[in-house]
Design a protein around this motif. Sequence first.
Motif, PDB file in Angstrom:
ATOM      1  N   GLN A 188      -1.381  12.953   2.421  1.00 25.36           N
ATOM      2  CA  GLN A 188      -1.782  11.586   2.731  1.00 25.36           C
ATOM      3  C   GLN A 188      -3.282  11.392   2.574  1.00 25.36           C
ATOM      4  O   GLN A 188      -3.730  10.303   2.191  1.00 25.36           O
ATOM      5  N   GLY A 226       0.839  -1.202   0.000  1.00 23.15           N
ATOM      6  CA  GLY A 226       0.000   0.000   0.000  1.00 23.15           C
ATOM      7  C   GLY A 226       0.867   1.241   0.000  1.00 23.15           C
ATOM      8  O   GLY A 226       2.109   1.158   0.025  1.00 23.15           O
ATOM      9  N   PRO A 227       0.259   2.415  -0.020  1.00 18.79           N
ATOM     10  CA  PRO A 227       1.032   3.666  -0.066  1.00 18.79           C
ATOM     11  C   PRO A 227       1.931   3.824   1.160  1.00 18.79           C
ATOM     12  O   PRO A 227       1.500   3.621   2.294  1.00 18.79           O
ATOM     13  N   ASN A 234      -3.895   8.905 -10.588  1.00 16.19           N
ATOM     14  CA  ASN A 234      -4.915   9.932 -10.827  1.00 16.19           C
ATOM     15  C   ASN A 234      -4.332  11.337 -10.722  1.00 16.19           C
ATOM     16  O   ASN A 234      -4.564  12.181 -11.591  1.00 16.19           O
ATOM     17  N   SER A 269      -9.992   8.489  -3.078  1.00 17.07           N
ATOM     18  CA  SER A 269      -8.528   8.471  -3.081  1.00 17.07           C
ATOM     19  C   SER A 269      -8.014   8.931  -4.443  1.00 17.07           C
ATOM     20  O   SER A 269      -8.554   8.556  -5.482  1.00 17.07           O
ATOM     21  N   LEU A 291      -3.824  10.854  -0.997  1.00 18.32           N
ATOM     22  CA  LEU A 291      -3.222   9.598  -1.428  1.00 18.32           C
ATOM     23  C   LEU A 291      -4.044   8.386  -0.993  1.00 18.32           C
ATOM     24  O   LEU A 291      -4.172   7.419  -1.743  1.00 18.32           O
ATOM     25  N   THR A 292      -4.623   8.441   0.212  1.00 19.85           N
ATOM     26  CA  THR A 292      -5.292   7.268   0.774  1.00 19.85           C
ATOM     27  C   THR A 292      -6.812   7.348   0.747  1.00 19.85           C
ATOM     28  O   THR A 292      -7.473   6.317   0.851  1.00 19.85           O
ATOM     29  N   SER A 304      -4.821   8.405  -6.167  1.00 18.68           N
ATOM     30  CA  SER A 304      -3.535   7.731  -6.233  1.00 18.68           C
ATOM     31  C   SER A 304      -2.620   8.483  -7.185  1.00 18.68           C
ATOM     32  O   SER A 304      -3.040   9.413  -7.892  1.00 18.68           O
ATOM     33  N   ASN A 305      -1.362   8.062  -7.202  1.00 17.87           N
ATOM     34  CA  ASN A 305      -0.405   8.725  -8.087  1.00 17.87           C
ATOM     35  C   ASN A 305      -0.759   8.542  -9.553  1.00 17.87           C
ATOM     36  O   ASN A 305      -0.259   9.271 -10.408  1.00 17.87           O
TER      37      ASN A 305
END
Length: 296
Positions: free
Chosen positions: A209, A143-144, A225, A220, A212-213, A222-223
């Motif tokens: 965060q 996970g992140p 998106n 979320s 990111l989460t 994510s990197n």
Amino acid sequence: MRFLNRSADRWAGRVSRHRRGPLAGLLVLLLGLLLTGGLYTAFSPAQAEQTESDEELVAKGRELFLVSCSFCHGQNGEGVRTDDGNQLGPSLVGVGAAAVDFQVGTGRMPMAAPGQQAPRKKPVFTEEEIAAMAAYVATLGPGPAIPEESEYSVEGMSDEERQEAIVRGGQIFLTNCTACHNFTGSGGAMPRGGHAPKILGVEPRYIYQAMLTGPQSMPSFSNGNLTPEEKRDVIAYLESLEENPDYGGFGMGGLGPVAEGMYAWLVGIGVLVGFAVWIAANSTRSERKTKEKVES
């Protein structure tokens, strides 16, 4: 000179004969093993010490998790359901260390009681304990990870770079975030008893965060998106909102038409109604006094 040449030729011939001998390969193998063993002895202790330290950190995190988190999330982070099938605590497999750092670092976890949304409060655990629990949850599934400061900090930017980042971040924020957090980041009400918290004044680490989460009802990013650079641009935009003065005067919390309508009804119309009642009352008194004087 001729003698030296003969000696060199004789020595080279001996080396060549020994190199072709059966013991030459064994000697080279022994030298290679000695070299490999020496390198391993030189670098292995530091690696072993680091691995042992990581294992201790994970073990400490598991102990804290079992005491404070397992009631809702299960002893192995698998999640817990109630007898009627409702989710008491979600699974933590794959949420990553970043989710733990956000939830526990902002005091949202552990929750005092299950609810629609966990409010921010004073953290219960220290930074070292949070790092230990994050390390343990990270072992449950990929996970992140907790981001480095360089990923969300805008301190190293020049003035021109920061202005460009603010413009880009403002466009991203207005497109993706204003529906819940308001165009000034002041937050707002959400369906089913939830709310979007105020994000002005929040530490950049936790804003990053959260994107990111995707905690709780937040989606979320994510990197895939939003890239790390785009997340940092959003943080730069939010920091610019804190620095800019409110030229409109009293901002009323920046909550938009709802707050403005409430103030209009309670203050504006309320004052007008009060004046109307006062004028009517004084007019009635004046008419009575005039009538009494006429009759007398």
